[in-house]
Design a protein around this motif. Structure first.
Motif, PDB file in Angstrom:
ATOM      1  N   ARG A  22       0.858  -1.319  -0.091  1.00 53.41           N
ATOM      2  CA  ARG A  22       0.044   0.120  -0.022  1.00 53.41           C
ATOM      3  C   ARG A  22       0.859   1.284   0.127  1.00 53.41           C
ATOM      4  O   ARG A  22       0.662   2.340  -0.643  1.00 53.41           O
ATOM      5  N   GLU A  23       2.064   1.157   0.875  1.00 50.57           N
ATOM      6  CA  GLU A  23       2.946   2.541   0.975  1.00 50.57           C
ATOM      7  C   GLU A  23       3.782   2.695  -0.390  1.00 50.57           C
ATOM      8  O   GLU A  23       3.760   3.673  -0.901  1.00 50.57           O
ATOM      9  N   ALA A  24       4.118   1.611  -0.999  1.00 49.71           N
ATOM     10  CA  ALA A  24       4.734   1.764  -2.319  1.00 49.71           C
ATOM     11  C   ALA A  24       3.818   2.094  -3.285  1.00 49.71           C
ATOM     12  O   ALA A  24       4.030   2.819  -4.028  1.00 49.71           O
ATOM     13  N   ALA A  25       2.578   1.676  -3.128  1.00 47.49           N
ATOM     14  CA  ALA A  25       1.504   2.159  -4.349  1.00 47.49           C
ATOM     15  C   ALA A  25       1.147   3.803  -4.112  1.00 47.49           C
ATOM     16  O   ALA A  25       1.227   4.535  -5.096  1.00 47.49           O
ATOM     17  N   ARG A  26       1.214   4.081  -2.723  1.00 53.33           N
ATOM     18  CA  ARG A  26       1.042   5.526  -2.640  1.00 53.33           C
ATOM     19  C   ARG A  26       2.157   6.412  -2.935  1.00 53.33           C
ATOM     20  O   ARG A  26       2.053   7.381  -3.693  1.00 53.33           O
TER      21      ARG A  26
END
Length: 109
Positions: free
Chosen positions: A7-11
């Motif tokens: 999720r953080e990588a996508a953000r």
């Protein structure tokens, strides 16, 4: 990769796409409480300015002679254009300097 890390990588990918002008701020809608308000726009401008300043510092440290030759303003524009054209792919900005010679060769100016 854990769901939280993914999720953080996508953000972060979405933020980079917005900063590079490859996506609109609406891309960040799910992460911003109010993506269209002035505070969010000001925050994105701050991220953009910080990215450019970081590129200038990283490249200026590695290429001090080039910076002296083209001057502060010219070098700043060059560093920011290089960052925009070929953004860092790793967290170590010292490695970003590898992109500048190729960028200069490709840039007609």
């Amino acid at each position: 990769m854990s769901a939280g890390r993914e999720r953080e990588a996508a953000r972060q990918r979405a933020l980079l796409a917005v900063l590079l002008g490859r996506a609109g701020a609406h891309t960040l809608r799910s992460w911003l409480s109010r993506p269209d308000d002035a505070l969010s726009r000001r925050g994105l401008r701050a991220y953009f300015a910080n990215a450019g300043a970081s590129a200038e510092r990283a490249l200026g440290t590695t290429f001090p002679l080039l910076k002296a030759l083209v001057g502060e303003e010219g070098f700043g524009a060059l560093a920011r254009a290089c960052w925009h054209d070929d953004p860092p792919s790793r967290g170590d900005l010292a490695l970003f300097a590898e992109a500048l010679p190729g960028f200069i060769e490709r840039d007609p100016d």
